[in-house]
Design a protein around this motif. Structure first.
Motif, PDB file in Angstrom:
ATOM      1  N   LEU A 193       0.825  -1.204   0.000  1.00  0.00           N
ATOM      2  CA  LEU A 193       0.000   0.000   0.000  1.00  0.00           C
ATOM      3  C   LEU A 193       0.858   1.253   0.000  1.00  0.00           C
ATOM      4  O   LEU A 193       0.471   2.290  -0.567  1.00  0.00           O
ATOM      5  N   ALA A 223      -6.929  -5.700   3.126  1.00  0.00           N
ATOM      6  CA  ALA A 223      -6.630  -4.265   3.015  1.00  0.00           C
ATOM      7  C   ALA A 223      -6.156  -3.887   1.621  1.00  0.00           C
ATOM      8  O   ALA A 223      -6.246  -2.714   1.228  1.00  0.00           O
ATOM      9  N   SER A 226      -8.159  -1.838  -1.240  1.00  0.00           N
ATOM     10  CA  SER A 226      -8.246  -0.377  -1.397  1.00  0.00           C
ATOM     11  C   SER A 226      -7.576   0.100  -2.681  1.00  0.00           C
ATOM     12  O   SER A 226      -7.735   1.268  -3.064  1.00  0.00           O
ATOM     13  N   PRO A 228      -7.343   1.116  -6.269  1.00  0.00           N
ATOM     14  CA  PRO A 228      -8.485   1.599  -7.055  1.00  0.00           C
ATOM     15  C   PRO A 228      -8.965   0.637  -8.137  1.00  0.00           C
ATOM     16  O   PRO A 228     -10.165   0.536  -8.389  1.00  0.00           O
TER      17      PRO A 228
END
Length: 388
Positions: A193, A223, A226, A228
């Motif tokens: 991330l 997680a 997330s 896009p």
């Protein structure tokens, strides 16, 4: 059907390990002619270690994850150290044989001196053991240390201008299971991330164990959803040892979409396809089918293919796939094992090209077996796409 390949795998491993441990005993215990007490103790130790390795493989599978971590770590650490010892002692023996053959060809016969031979055996045993322990320690640090994020720019023909700079993050060969647990997975997710992915690709060998065993350990992967443009997954060979049907049903609950010989629009003007690992030929409905995955695609529109093994790239190149992402090799994981992997797989690591098609082979994010990586660091790969 899943048990038979595993039993064959175990039989081959036992044969290899038995040969390896006899060789180590001969070079490190017998040849140095140690005192009787030391010889007996080391012989027992080598025999015990020879039994620990196959026992650990079977125990981890049959215990459904409920096994003492210390036992597993000891077994797999010794697997790596034992392989390195075998390799380096083998190099030494090849050198000694070459020297003997050279002298024989020149007609220089040197009488055998038992004392000199014993002294040389002791020097080799001590020197090689010290070098291997140092290399193994560095390998453990590499495998378990902070993961590096590797930036790889990729130029694609036909990529729309608005997608220039698209960040596709690849992770591969995590092998979540006996040694790599939830805390490590959380670290991987944090690093992924932190790379600001537009999409995430997982190119197989995600797990070593069933959904019931690893449900809690894979939970942090949720997680990644997330990103896009989504998170996508294709099977590796280890999924077929771990209950592939159950995993393909479970991953969507984490926001991860398996691509099963199919293609999706990753972004306007860019497709993403995924095919099963060749191990699926032995499981009904899981054979890789690139034709099915590419059916109906628009000519001139670039497609990125997820395929676990690099040997799947040749077919992709023939069929005009712009970029193929693979894993499986671990970059060899422990040198010089990489030499053996290179015989089986056409590409060991990095970016390669056939005509207008490119393949990127990840060294992998986790590891299998020994918790060490020697001259093959793990990676999280950020593939930044640009217009050609």
């Amino acid at each position: 059907m899943r048990t038979l390949p595993f039993l064959v795998f175990i039989a081959v491993i036992v044969l290899i390990l038995g040969s390896m441990h006899y060789y180590l005993w001969a070079r490190l215990v017998r040849d140095p002619q140690l005192p009787a007490v030391a010889t007996r103790l080391l012989t027992i130790a080598v025999l015990a270690l020879a039994l620990v390795l196959p026992a650990s493989l079977v125990t981890v599978r049959l215990s459904r994850g409920h096994v003492a971590p210390a036992f597993v770590w000891m077994a797999f650490l010794w697997m790596g150290i034992g392989f390195l010892l075998t390799a380096f002692l083998g190099f030494a023996d090849v050198g000694r044989f070459a020297l003997w053959a050279f002298r024989r060809l020149r007609g220089n016969d040197i009488p055998v001196d038992p004392a000199r031979r014993t002294f040389l055996a002791r020097v080799l045993a001590v020197g090689i053991s010290g070098a291997v322990l140092g290399l193994a320690g560095e390998g453990v640090r590499s495998a378990l240390g902070r993961l590096r994020v590797k930036e790889v720019p990729i130029r694609l023909d036909g990529l729309p201008a608005q997608l220039d700079g698209f960040r596709l993050v690849q992770i591969s060969d995590l092998h979540i299971g006996a040694l790599l647990h939830r805390g490590w997975v959380e670290g991987v997710v944090e690093r992924v991330l932190g790379a600001r992915p537009d999409a995430v690709a997982i190119t197989g060998d995600l797990v070593d164990g069933s959904v019931d065993e690893l449900r809690n350990h894979v939970a942090p992967l949720a997680a990644l959803a997330s990103a896009p443009r989504g998170v996508f997954f294709v099977t590796g060979n280890h999924e077929y040892y771990s209950g592939v049907d159950e995993w393909l049903r479970h991953l969507p609950s984490l926001g991860i979409r398996p691509l099963q010989n199919e293609r999706v629009e990753l972004a306007p003007g860019l497709d993403l396809a995924g095919i099963h690992d060749p191990s699926g030929y032995g499981t009904r409905g899981f054979a890789p089918d690139l034709d099915r995955a590419l059916a109906g695609r628009q000519q001139g529109r670039p497609v990125v293919l997820l395929a676990h093994q690099p040997r799947q790239f040749e077919e992709a190149a023939r069929k005009g796939v712009a970029l193929t992402l693979c894993g499986h090799t671990h970059g060899g994981q422990i040198w010089p094992f990489s030499w053996i992997v290179a015989i089986v797989q056409p590409y060991l690591a990095g970016l390669h090209r056939i005509g207008n098609s490119q393949v990127y082979v990840s060294r992998g994010t986790g590891f299998w077996g020994p918790p060490m990586r020697v001259f093959a660091p793990p990676e999280i790969t950020v593939l930044t796409l640009h217009r050609a």
